[in-house]
Scaffold this active site. Structure first.
Site: not given
Ligand SMILES: [Zn+2]
Ligand SMILES: [Zn+2]
Length: 978
Positions: A203, A625
């Site tokens: 801040h 696959h």
């Molecule tokens: Zn804070």
């Molecule tokens: Zn592949």
């Protein structure tokens, strides 16, 4: 067999010898063959015109370095508010963090470096004056020297500050520790680090003390990074619950610093009550777009809210920004139990916020303490942050499965997108139709805020009790992780690797076949070059048993595989059949495939038994696959699917994520688990009319079946007729907008990765996708935050041997905690989003939105037919609808048979006045029991069924068939589809 089990080095030597005896193509026989010539000779691959894959990206490998810890014991006792003993910014804050970190510091002492300040007052003064004015520094010194009687009055001139005799000294030391820590990270002495310091800083403004802050530690460090270290891009992430307006003001028109802050805002009612904290304050001048505020307009935001903000805004933009350094303003006042924030972030969340940021800037991350006032959650959250920096597992977030990101957060994300979209390519795909019209939101810059604000809301009574549970759980998890690391006698190795050259015996007679043995040997050699194997737990290969194969495959497949090599020799027709299925076999095929699958199980079991944490199986032939009943597409046994089934059946796991980034859709895995809600299969793959494996299974609308609905997620890259390639930004977008939101909600106990590397640029089987090896480091890094870090990867496809080797090395070194390479525009060919990505992601989200709570952020509120129709098309269709008033009489009549005849109708739209009047009359007279008009061909324009009707009705029935028994008559039965 012997001939086939050569290593790549042997192949290279042989090729080199062949080349030397042959006449040189350039006519000069004394010329040495180049590396490329050798590659062409052994692989039959013409890569000589290629850019060398590792040259186009950040190719350095740096093993993980130590983590810095910067603090000062005095900060746990000095600088306190002597006129208010209850003041929340008290020394004890640092004290509790010291105590909580003690055992972690001790257990990891070989990887932690204590950072001292530089104690160089001239240099420090120079650093401070880069951000603050000299009068500001002077007045801080003077304030600390004032007699106590004047101190309080002086403090009243500012908003929320106090002074005592030590304030100046502590504030200077905080800057000193922050900048020394940062210096060591930038210079490479540390990988990352954390400064546990106070007073906080974010801040503090150039000329003003504010909100417990005097000198802006992080802003001063950022200035130093730019001006002393010559960095050009610094990312500052501020997750303190208050807006760090001091940092924002310091860099508001500076594009070198990207400031990102999440904070409680409540339309300006929450401290610091500034208009500039709103989402539409995005920077000024050349800095426009480099200031990002995410204001929470309500208290009670959860882990899911914050993760969504991270995935949808911060991470995509941060990756595009590609910073040189990341500074984190780490305030823990949004943590669960902190009365200042009234937010509900669990301490574990901070691990998940920090870890993905460690993928940026080559891992150069400095965390600097800001706020945090609930001592218990502060200490635990700081510990989670510190452990994450050390590379310790991110604990799972337990509450996510019940908590969705709130609609307020989703709306605010859209507002942020609407102002940031012009400035960031990664947001360019966000559809315009979901973005709010800005004039309807936000406040005019001059609008005053309501004065009567109540910044600190009361906690509900359960907060403390719930916090107790959360902390108990954290402690339990932390001890579990620590036990695991303590167990081995020869040092903890977190990554298991299996590799066996015997799998090279499965080899094509045809040297030009892409699925060649060197894919694995080259990967292993690359690891050896990087000296990675000695850092890994090396496991022995083993053959899979028949019983284990039967977990995923049927008896016929098992029997067919036994003599598959011999059959090919005796039966040329059989070989043709295999060829159609993209398969080659030899005598050793079955044994190599059994070793590939068995070796995967070895890695899996090492992980599930906590012998190690993650693993990579460098195996072939690949698996994804392979179908239950037959081999397919270079694959024989489905390695990853078998691992998943094994973990479910033998180890009793209940939620497994399989992520498949091979460029081909893993049809086999999908088939095996599409009706199983315990396995979530997600695949990113190229999809098109002629792209293997051809067929509709890889499309986005394949969302699983029966009780497995929603547990199959396909992200198809439809490249047909598209000139632009799919590239790194498309994959990152898919990860941030689909993969991670769904994965986090699923909360897996184990992550399996089908790691195919055929999506690499210039892979011989694929030309529309152009990834680089480094991206796989980042995808691995992002996924490793899940499942308590249990990630097991197995090699699938990838046919550019150098690229596969490099990618495997990237994944394994990432699992080891090494820094991921930097990734940004220019590092990758064809950078930029593919125009098809928007459609792909939107379609996936549309198809999945009924099953997953947080995927719909980029969808309009109403989405029709699972993404088949977008709004524009819908409007078009409206113009093409041509009913007549009489039809409403019939619809009313049909509905009035329901509900004991209780029907209430109310007028909605309808803009042809005569038609509306006629229709209203038709409905009311029908309710009165009058006869309906006749309805038939010729009474209505364009009579006949629309060809889209079949699709529409079928889609609706498909979506509802699990909920209503009689809508499925016009759907195929499941058995018909097979
Ligand atoms: Zn804070
Ligand atoms: Zn592949």
């Amino acid at each position: 067999m012997e001939n086939r089990s050569k290593t790549l080095a042997e192949f290279k030597a042989e090729a080199l010898a062949r080349l030397k005896t042959r006449k040189s193509p350039r006519g000069n026989s004394s010329e040495e063959p180049t590396v490329d010539d050798v590659a062409v000779e052994i692989m039959g691959l013409n890569i000589s015109d290629d850019v060398k894959i590792v040259e186009i990206e950040d190719s350095s490998y740096i093993s993980r370095g130590p983590t810095g810890f910067a603090t000062d014991e005095d900060m746990a006792t000095k600088h306190k508010c002597w006129w208010d003993a209850m003041h929340t910014e008290k020394p004890r804050r640092v004290g509790v963090i010291h105590e909580r970190l003690e055992s972690s510091l001790e257990e990891n002492k070989d990887r932690v470096v204590r950072v001292q300040g530089r104690n160089d007052s001239t240099a420090l003064r120079e650093d401070i004056l880069r951000f603050h004015s000299s009068s500001h520094l002077e007045s801080l010194k003077k304030a600390s020297e004032l007699p106590r009687s004047d101190m309080q009055a002086f403090a009243k001139k500012y908003d929320s500050v106090y002074f005592d005799e030590d304030t100046y000294d502590m504030a200077i030391r905080a800057v000193d520790l922050t900048t020394s820590l940062m210096d060591k990270i930038i210079n490479g002495n540390l990988q990352n680090g954390m400064a546990v310091i106070r007073p906080p800083g974010h801040h503090a403004m150039p000329e003003e003390f504010n909100g417990f802050c005097f000198l802006n530690n992080v802003a001063i460090a950022a200035k130093r990074a730019l001006e002393v270290h010559g960095m050009s891009k610094v990312l500052v992430v501020d997750f303190d619950v208050h807006h760090g307006q001091g940092i924002q003001r310091g860099f508001y028109s500076d594009p070198r610093v990207l400031y990102f802050s999440t904070h409680r805002y409540e339309r300006g009612k929450f401290w610091p009550e500034l208009r500039e904290s709103d989402y539409d304050c995005i920077g000024d001048g050349t800095g426009k777009g480099f200031n990002i505020n995410f204001p929470f307009d309500d208290v009670g935001a959860t882990d899911a809210d914050m993760l969504t903000v991270w995935q949808r805004i911060l991470l995509p933009i941060a990756y595009e920004f590609n910073p040189d350094l990341v500074l984190i303003s780490a305030g823990y006042d949004a943590a669960f139990g902190c009365a200042e924030g009234c937010m509900r972030f669990t301490p574990a969340l901070y691990a998940h916020l920090v870890k993905p940021l460690m993928g940026l800037a080559g891992g150069k991350v400095a965390v600097i303490l800001e706020g945090g006032y609930c001592l218990e959650s502060l200490a635990e959250s700081a510990l989670q942050t510190f452990n994450t920096l050390l590379g310790i597992t991110c604990p799972r977030l337990p509450d996510l499965d019940v908590k969705a990101c709130s609609s307020k957060t989703k709306d605010m994300i859209k507002r942020c997108w609407s102002v940031l979209k012009p400035h960031w390519v990664c947001l360019s795909w966000v559809p315009e139709d979901i973005l709010p019209k800005l004039e309807n939101f936000g406040l005019e810059p001059s609008a005053p805020f309501p004065a009567e604000s109540d910044p600190y809301e009361m906690h509900d009574l359960n907060t403390n009790e719930k916090l107790g549970w959360i902390l108990k759980r954290m402690k339990f998890q932390g001890e579990k992780f620590a036990r695991k690391r303590r167990k081995p006698q020869h040092g903890w190795k977190s990554v298991a690797v299996v590799y066996d050259p015997v799998m090279m015996s499965h080899s094509p007679g045809d040297k030009h076949h892409p699925e060649r043995p060197e894919r694995i040997s080259a990967s292993w050699e690359r690891l050896e070059e990087l000296e990675a194997p000695s850092r890994c737990l090396l496991l022995k290969s083993r053959m899979i048993t028949d019983e284990e194969i039967l977990l995923c495959h049927d008896q016929t497949h098992l029997l067919n595989m036994r003599d598959i090599g011999a059959r090919v020799k005796n039966d040329p027709d059989f070989e043709d059949k295999l060829h159609v299925k993209s398969l080659y076999v030899c005598d050793e095929t079955n044994s190599a495939a059994k070793i590939a699958a068995g070796s995967c199980l070895e890695v899996l079991e090492a992980v599930l038994n906590d012998i190690t944490e993650t693993g990579f199986a460098i195996v072939r032939p690949p698996g994804h696959h392979a179908e239950p009943h037959e081999p397919y597409g270079f694959c024989f046994y489905n390695n990853v699917a078998i691992m998943a089934k094994f973990a479910l059946e033998v180890y009793g796991l209940s939620r497994i994520l399989i992520l498949d980034w091979d460029v081909h859709h893993g049809n086999g895995i999908q088939r095996m688990f599409e009706s199983d809600p315990r396995v979530l299969y997600m695949s990113l793959h190229r999809f098109g009319a002629r792209f293997f494996p051809v067929g509709p299974e890889g499309n986005y609308d394949q969302v699983g079946k029966d009780i497995g609905l929603g547990f199959n997620v396909n992200i198809p890259w439809n490249a047909d007729g598209c000139r632009k390639k799919f590239s790194v930004p498309d994959y990152m977008a898919a990860f941030f907008h689909v993969v991670l939101p769904i994965a986090y909600e699923f909360d897996p106990e184990l992550v399996l990765i089908s790691a195919g590397f055929d999506a690499l640029d210039r892979d011989p089987v694929e030309e529309k996708i152009c990834l680089i090896p480094g991206v796989f480091a980042h995808l691995t890094h992002l996924l490793s935050t899940l499942a308590d870090g249990r990630v097991v990867m197995a090699l699938e496809g990838g046919y550019r041997v150098d690229g596969v080797a490099e990618s495997v090395a990237r994944c394994i070194t990432t699992l080891l905690g090494d820094r991921p390479p930097r990734l940004g525009p220019g590092l990758c060919p064809d950078w930029g989003l593919n125009p098809r990505t928007a459609t792909a992601l939107r379609s996936v989200a549309g198809a999945q939105k009924n099953y997953w709570k947080n995927v719909d952020v980029h969808l309009p509120r109403i989405f029709l037919l699972c993404g088949l129709v977008d709004f524009e098309l819908f409007l078009l269709l409206l113009k093409e609808i041509c009913l007549i008033p009489g039809v409403f009489a019939h619809l009313t009549h049909l509905l009035s048979t329901l509900a004991d005849g209780r029907v209430v109708m109310a007028l909605e739209g309808g803009y042809r006045v005569d038609g509306v009047a006629e229709s209203v009359a038709r409905c009311i007279t029908t309710l009165l029991g009058d006869r309906q008009p006749r309805l038939g061909p010729g009474l209505c324009p364009d009579w006949g069924l629309n060809p889209r009707t079949a699709t529409a009705l079928r889609s609706v029935a498909g979506v509802h068939k699990n909920y209503w028994k009689n809508v499925d008559v016009h759907l195929p039965r499941v058995s018909d589809q097979k």
